[in-house]
Scaffold this active site. Structure first.
Site, PDB file in Angstrom:
ATOM      1  N   CYS A  71       3.205  -4.612   6.684  1.00  0.00           N
ATOM      2  CA  CYS A  71       2.942  -4.489   5.251  1.00  0.00           C
ATOM      3  C   CYS A  71       4.181  -3.969   4.521  1.00  0.00           C
ATOM      4  CB  CYS A  71       1.771  -3.537   5.015  1.00  0.00           C
ATOM      5  SG  CYS A  71       0.201  -4.093   5.725  1.00  0.00           S
ATOM      6  N   HIS A 115       0.826  -1.209   0.000  1.00  0.00           N
ATOM      7  CA  HIS A 115       0.000   0.000   0.000  1.00  0.00           C
ATOM      8  C   HIS A 115       0.859   1.257   0.000  1.00  0.00           C
ATOM      9  CE1 HIS A 115       0.946   0.634   4.237  1.00  0.00           C
ATOM     10  NE2 HIS A 115       0.371  -0.510   4.610  1.00  0.00           N
TER      11      HIS A 115
END
Length: 200
Positions: free
Chosen positions: A119, A111
């Site tokens: 992430c 992202h």
């Protein structure tokens, strides 16, 4: 965003909408976009990873702050244009291998926003390009996009350098998948049997 990327495709001799393959390396914080060109994949672009949390080694449990390592697949349903982190797609953790090890965790993404709790975070500009390439491949008929996430390039020398690391055995196992792509420039078919990755 789309038109400049299309121009880069033309310059690179690639066809817009061709299938995409992604490789991620924690060291040196690099995300690679490969595009199918004939029977092989060609490296189209390399993006610096803005941030990932944790250390080298796979994610094994919820809350360990580790970013996943292994072989993942992204489907259209995993794309999120309305993400709180600008744009995102879910890696599909835990996959079949992770579940076989009883690993836990959820919402592991690539992202934007350059912030990470497990992430792989990119800058907003870079996630816009990456997201566009993956979404376009889906729109042109690709069913799943393979994402191979590694601690580093799994060469014999690098593996030897990390031979004493707690994840060394795991890395030796997944190095077969890394080597097959290096040899063939085509992502191997990945399955899980008896709690281990197997490749074709």
């Amino acid at each position: 965003m789309t038109e400049p990327l299309k121009s880069e495709f033309v310059t690179s001799g690639l066809e817009w909408g061709s299938p995409v393959f992604i490789r991620i390396f924690k060291e040196p914080k690099r995300l690679e976009i490969w595009i199918k060109n004939g029977k092989r994949f060609a490296l189209f672009k390399t993006y610096p990873i803005c941030h990932f949390s944790g250390q080298l080694g796979p994610k094994t449990k919820e809350g360990d702050l580790q970013a996943p390592e292994g072989f993942y697949e992204v489907t259209p349903a995993q794309m999120n244009p309305n993400s709180d982190y600008h744009l995102s797609f879910n890696l599909g953790y835990p996959n079949a291998f992770d579940r076989a090890q009883n690993y836990t965790g959820s919402y592991l993404m690539v992202h934007g926003k350059c912030v990470s709790i497990g992430c792989y975070a990119m800058t907003d500009v870079y996630i816009e390009e990456i997201y566009t390439l993956v979404q376009t491949a889906f729109e042109y008929g690709q069913k799943t996009v393979a994402v191979h996430a590694f601690p580093f390039e799994l060469t014999s020398q690098n593996l030897a350098n990390y031979d004493a690391h707690p994840s060394a055995d795991f890395w030796k196992t997944i190095s077969e998948g890394y080597s097959l792509f290096e040899k063939n420039a085509f992502p191997p078919r990945v399955n899980v049997k008896r709690k281990k990755y197997v490749f074709k």
